[in-house]
Design a protein around this motif. Structure first.
Motif, mmCIF file in Angstrom:
data_model
loop_
_atom_site.group_PDB
_atom_site.id
_atom_site.type_symbol
_atom_site.label_atom_id
_atom_site.label_comp_id
_atom_site.label_asym_id
_atom_site.label_seq_id
_atom_site.Cartn_x
_atom_site.Cartn_y
_atom_site.Cartn_z
ATOM 1 N N ALA A 83 0.864 -1.187 0.000
ATOM 2 C CA ALA A 83 0.000 0.000 0.000
ATOM 3 C C ALA A 83 0.897 1.233 0.000
ATOM 4 O O ALA A 83 1.966 1.210 0.631
ATOM 5 N N ARG A 105 -6.043 -0.370 7.294
ATOM 6 C CA ARG A 105 -6.175 -0.140 5.855
ATOM 7 C C ARG A 105 -5.810 1.282 5.428
ATOM 8 O O ARG A 105 -5.696 1.557 4.234
ATOM 9 N N TYR A 332 -0.153 -8.583 -4.020
ATOM 10 C CA TYR A 332 -1.343 -7.733 -3.874
ATOM 11 C C TYR A 332 -0.960 -6.354 -3.345
ATOM 12 O O TYR A 332 -0.002 -6.198 -2.586
ATOM 13 N N GLU A 334 -3.091 -2.308 -2.370
ATOM 14 C CA GLU A 334 -4.362 -1.583 -2.339
ATOM 15 C C GLU A 334 -4.152 -0.167 -1.846
ATOM 16 O O GLU A 334 -3.132 0.155 -1.212
ATOM 17 N N ARG A 348 -7.342 -1.413 -6.061
ATOM 18 C CA ARG A 348 -6.639 -2.627 -5.665
ATOM 19 C C ARG A 348 -5.861 -3.135 -6.876
ATOM 20 O O ARG A 348 -6.283 -2.943 -8.021
ATOM 21 N N PRO A 399 -13.823 -4.592 -2.510
ATOM 22 C CA PRO A 399 -13.398 -3.184 -2.470
ATOM 23 C C PRO A 399 -14.199 -2.311 -1.511
ATOM 24 O O PRO A 399 -14.058 -1.101 -1.528
#
Length: 628
Positions: A83, A105, A332, A334, A348, A399
């Protein structure tokens, strides 16, 4: 946004303020045929792009400490953050889990307290654990302190009591080295976080001849100098220490229309430098070209230390450290900043082999081997690749954020205000889950203008024009209203500033900042009674804010209520004893009320607290002389 004291006094505004080559085993017990490291030093450098580090090919920037680690150890050429957000990325690095697995997050969202971290795991194995961080996004209230015997995150305060949101790397390293002296003989895990080169990059007003990138590079060099101090500070412990140095995310300077970071998930802000050196590196001088992620550091560190593995989304990079290829896998990433700061769609991304897909209202697909700059969107052409990769994103959740992650429910106005000052967190209402949201690609110009403001790259008359332009396109932007209000207040235009503070308050900004600005406007226009009501509202929102209490005290004294003024200023000092301006104002209140003994005692207490070279000492000494 800065908090301001509404009555200026003379005290206000014054400023109170050779790399080793690693060799040798850590212990006698072997792991996978090699000696494990005895200790681990982890250094994370905020906002550090890989292509602005010398060992990665950068020119015009000197990073000899990191370069030597990369040459003597292992350099990872394709390391990526999960991220482009400070807290989120660090939570993944320390837990070995992607953001859906640890819950932090976005900045301001605490890591799940049930998730093990490198510190909790190593402390359980008997390691001494210390952490020294340089910026508020990693404050202990967000949960990364678990497992650390010492977690140093105290930020300095300015003369008017405002807590800073960052501190110099030299101060952080001073503390880390002092801790290290007492723990070199133990097995230790030491984490040091440096905030250079996060924006603002120095002071643009003091170096107008330098571009933003040049000032950024100077801060990269400053961070490298602190890495060098840490390595030298290991002393004899270097022989058994594994050193990991990593960026937490990158930084954009106009690529893809982005300024700074946090919104987009292009590699401009996801690719980071990562080097490892010291004990546990079986093939020094190697370069790993396989893609890796910061979630890999936890399993790799545990394996290098000979500690049992833990549940993780990452993998042990030991094969790569020995020069072997890594098995192909998906990586991954995001960003929920678009959703939480602007109400736009989150983004994402999934990296798989030569392909990278970005999930958005209009998804993007890039052949990152042929097009590493992500300029040629292949989504409309590769009709089989796009749905296959998009389908695999489902393994990482949806999402939509769970309701408990809403910043409006964080319940910590001070945290929201301080993160906003660093360019994070908005107060706009979010669309309900599943509602149509704008694609961030369609708002990139607006996001870039906002980022340029929060990064400190726009000043003076240009700042006012930029804020007015933002509000013309986004009239509900409470952050822009707040900043423009203070710009106008500093320009001695309280009448024009007042409606902007009122707009920020009407938008529900959960902070005392707009109330302090509005009260300043009201005092400047002689409206003392409305100003007191405004400050009382601020106190209800942030009852433990020393700046609010001090302003109430100043206003109480102005309208002749001396006892109330003393009580409010005393409250401010009880909250923050180092609030020097409040202590000076308390001495003045006592003096004006004829309480000379109390005034003298308070002024002497202030002198005892001020550093010997503090420029405020002269003003305090003049007050004491007048009281004799």
């Amino acid at each position: 946004m800065s908090r301001r004291v509404i009555v200026t006094v003379a005290l206000a505004g014054a400023v109170l303020a050779a790399v080793l080559i690693f060799r040798g085993p850590g212990s006698s017990r072997e792991v996978n045929g090699r000696h494990p490291a005895r200790s681990l030093l982890l250094v994370t450098i905020d906002t550090l792009r890989a292509d602005h580090v010398g060992v990665y090919g950068a020119a015009g920037v000197a990073t000899p400490a990191i370069d030597r680690l990369g040459r003597d150890g292992v350099r990872f050429d394709r390391a990526f953050a999960p991220a482009p957000i400070t807290l989120t990325s660090h939570a993944s690095l320390l837990s070995g889990r992607y953001p859906p697995g640890h819950g932090a997050r976005h900045n301001g969202m605490a890591i799940d307290a049930t998730v093990p971290t490198m510190a909790t795991l190593l402390r359980a194995e008997g390691f001494a654990t210390g952490a020294f961080v340089a910026a508020f996004p990693l404050d202990r209230r967000f949960g990364l302190d678990r497992g650390f015997e010492i977690y140093s995150d105290t930020m300095p305060r300015s003369a008017d009591g405002r807590p800073a949101n960052e501190r110099p790397g030299a101060v952080v390293v001073d503390e880390a080295l002092a801790w290290l002296v007492g723990h070199r003989d133990a097995r230790f895990f030491l984490w040091v976080h440096l905030f250079e080169p996060h924006a603002p990059y120095g002071d643009a007003r003091q170096a107008p001849h330098l571009t933003a990138i040049q000032r950024y590079d100077r801060e990269v060099e400053a961070a490298d100098a602190q890495v060098r101090r840490l390595i030298e500070g290991l002393g004899p412990a270097a022989a058994g220490t594994l050193v990991m140095v990593a960026g937490d995310h990158g930084e954009a300077f106009g690529e893809h229309g982005e300024i700074a970071h946090s919104i987009f998930v292009y590699d401009t802000t996801l690719r980071v430098p990562l080097v490892m050196a010291g004990t546990g590196i079986p093939t020094p001088g190697s370069v790993v070209s396989d893609p890796v992620c910061l979630v890999d550091l936890l399993p790799t560190g545990l394996a290098a230390l000979g500690v049992p593995p833990a549940d993780s989304d990452g993998i042990d990079l030991s094969p790569a450290l020995a020069g072997q290829p890594l098995a192909p896998r998906d990586l991954y990433a995001e960003s929920f900043a678009p959703l939480l700061e602007f109400g736009w769609s989150p983004l994402r991304a999934l990296r798989s082999g030569r392909w990278k897909v970005i999930e958005a209202p209009r998804p993007e697909l890039f052949d990152i081997e042929r097009d590493p700059g992500e300029q040629d969107d292949r989504a409309a052409i590769e009709r089989t690749v796009l749905p296959a990769l998009s389908g695999r994103l489902g393994r990482f959740g949806t999402p939509d954020l769970p309701r408990r992650f809403s910043t409006s429910e964080a319940g910590d106005p001070e945290a929201v205000a301080r993160l906003r000052a660093l360019g994070y967190v908005s107060d706009r209402a979010q669309p309900p889950p599943g509602a149509a949201r704008p694609d961030p690609k369609d708002r990139r110009a607006l996001a870039a203008r906002i980022a340029a403001v929060t990064a400190g790259e726009v000043n003076g008359a240009d700042l006012r024009a930029a804020l007015e332009s933002i509000l013309s396109e986004d009239p509900a932007n409470s952050q822009a209203h707040l900043r423009l209000g203070y710009v106008l207040l500093e320009a001695k235009q309280p009448g024009q500033a007042e409606p902007h503070f009122a707009a920020a308050i009407k938008a529900g900004m959960p902070s005392a900042d707009p109330y302090l600005g509005l009260a300043a406007c009201q005092v400047a226009q002689g409206a003392h009674r409305p100003a007191m009501r405004t400050l009382e509202q601020a106190d209800a929102i942030e009852p433990h804010n020393p700046v609010v209490a001090a302003n109430i005290g100043l206003l109480e004294e102005r309208v002749g209520r001396v006892d109330a003024a003393v009580a409010a200023l005393t409250k401010a000092l009880a909250i923050e004893p180092g609030f020097h301006e409040a202590r000076f104002n308390l001495a003045l209140v006592y003096a004006r009320a004829g309480r000379r003994a109390d005034a003298s005692q308070t002024a002497r207490e202030l002198l005892d607290r001020l550093p010997p070279d503090a420029p405020q000492r002269g003003e305090v000494e003049r007050l004491l002389a007048a009281l004799r």
